[in-house]
Design an enzyme around this catalytic site. Structure first.
Site, PDB file in Angstrom:
ATOM      1  CB  CYS A  37      -0.852   0.043   1.212  1.00  0.00           C
ATOM      2  SG  CYS A  37      -2.037  -1.388   1.305  1.00  0.00           S
ATOM      3  CB  CYS A  41      -3.375   2.330   2.347  1.00  0.00           C
ATOM      4  SG  CYS A  41      -4.816   1.262   1.709  1.00  0.00           S
ATOM      5  CB  CYS A  68      -3.542  -2.128  -1.642  1.00  0.00           C
ATOM      6  SG  CYS A  68      -4.852  -1.442  -0.927  1.00  0.00           S
ATOM      7  CB  CYS A  71      -4.320   2.992  -1.315  1.00  0.00           C
ATOM      8  SG  CYS A  71      -2.725   1.607  -1.287  1.00  0.00           S
TER       9      CYS A  71
HETATM   10 ZN   LIG Z   1      -3.904  -0.009   0.174  1.00  0.00          ZN
END
Ligand SMILES: [Zn+2]
Length: 348
Positions: A37, A41, A68, A71
């Site tokens: 991330c 995030c 992810c 994000c």
């Molecule tokens: Zn994330």
């Protein structure tokens, strides 16, 4: 001056604070979920011992982490980012590497564009991405008790219908170690690709204790598991990759002599034969008979041949430099074609 430790601490802090100023400077990954991330995030903060830091998204990907979905930690100024993340998801869920055509159809791109855009954002090809994910999953599974082969299969390696030949693969250890089969030991291992096929490398604390060549990674691992049935086998991490790279370099240029600590296990006689093999210069060959004479046992050519066949360190202990008494190519534990290729490389 900022030390590495300071930087790690400030990055950990940035993750805790979801600091958007830190976005683009590094990414963090979560060991338990396998996802990486941006610092900002909105997802739940990881436990400190599960947190891993990477300078770039590409490094996280090479370590087997997945971007992810919340994000989008890949460069979001790139218009292809969302599509590439969709492709990543698709690859992660696949049991085998999806074909380029399949991925291209999914993205609505040509295969050429697919390759280029995927690599530009992730730093790897779709195939390498699949492999990185698989490797990490394998590592994760192996921390849980159970069979290595099982873990290997769970991690997505296809099961093949190969018949295993165990007995002849086990003779590289002294009777004592054979019985113990690595009891109480921890070995690191990895499987890589080289021009001669798949190569498995395993190391103990003392050095490389197995180099095995083959076509089927599953079989290679199975053989390792058999030979070291009582050892703890752990997939190699970053530093271990350098050992694997050194071994692959040795296979590609078998005439070189890199610094590679070896953990040579065998009976006293086998060790004597293998030491003599190590003394044969690259680009030259020797017959079993001549090798037997070199160790002062001219009547032991057959036993010498058996010891050569029991070598468990392909290329590093150059048993490929042994030929028949008439100079013809004799058998090779890892296939006579591989032997021929190695000798040809050394001849140039
Ligand atoms: Zn994330």
């Amino acid at each position: 001056m900022t030390t590495a430790t300071d930087q790690t601490e400030s990055r950990r802090l940035a993750v805790l604070r979801r600091d958007s100023q830190a976005d683009g400077h590094f990414v963090y990954a979560v060991l338990s979920t396998g996802i990486f991330c941006r610092p900002s995030c909105p997802s739940r903060r990881p436990r400190p011992d599960n947190l891993r830091l990477f300078d770039t998204p590409q490094e996280a990907i090479r370590a087997g982490y997945r971007p992810c979905l919340r994000c989008h930690p890949l460069d979001d100024t790139n218009p292809s980012a969302a599509t590439v993340i969709t492709l990543c998801r698709h690859i992660e869920r696949s049991d085998s590497t999806p074909s380029l055509s399949e991925l291209a159809a999914l993205a609505g791109w040509s295969r050429h564009h697919l390759q280029r855009r995927f690599k530009a954002l992730t730093g790897v090809t779709p195939y390498q991405y699949f492999q990185a994910i698989r490797r990490r999953r394998l590592g994760k599974t192996l921390r849980e008790p159970g069979s290595v082969t099982r873990a290997f299969l769970d991690a997505g390696f296809a099961s093949g219908g190969h018949g295993y030949q165990h007995a002849d693969r086990l003779i590289g250890m002294s009777p004592g170690s054979y019985k113990a089969r690595g009891k109480g030991e921890t070995l690191h291992f990895a499987i890589g690709e080289c021009s001669l096929g798949q190569v498995l490398v395993a190391s103990s604390e003392r050095g490389v204790c197995a180099i095995n060549l083959g076509d089927d990674p599953q079989q290679l691992l199975h053989e390792l598991e058999e030979r070291f049935a009582n050892a703890t086998l752990i997939p190699g991490d970053g530093p271990f990759n350098e050992t694997v790279a050194t071994v692959i370099g040795l296979i590609e240029s078998p005439g070189t002599s890199p610094t590679l600590p070896l953990d040579i296990r065998g009976t006293a006689f086998q060790q004597q034969v293998w030491q003599a093999l190590l003394a044969i210069p690259a680009g030259t060959t020797l017959s079993y008979q001549a090798l037997a004479e070199r160790i002062g046992k001219p009547g032991a050519a057959r036993a010498v041949a058996s010891a050569c066949a029991a070598n468990t360190l392909a290329v590093a202990i150059p048993c490929h430099r042994i030929v028949r008494n008439d100079g013809g190519l004799s058998g090779y534990r890892w296939g006579v074609e591989r032997k021929r290729a190695l000798l040809e490389r050394e001849a140039h």
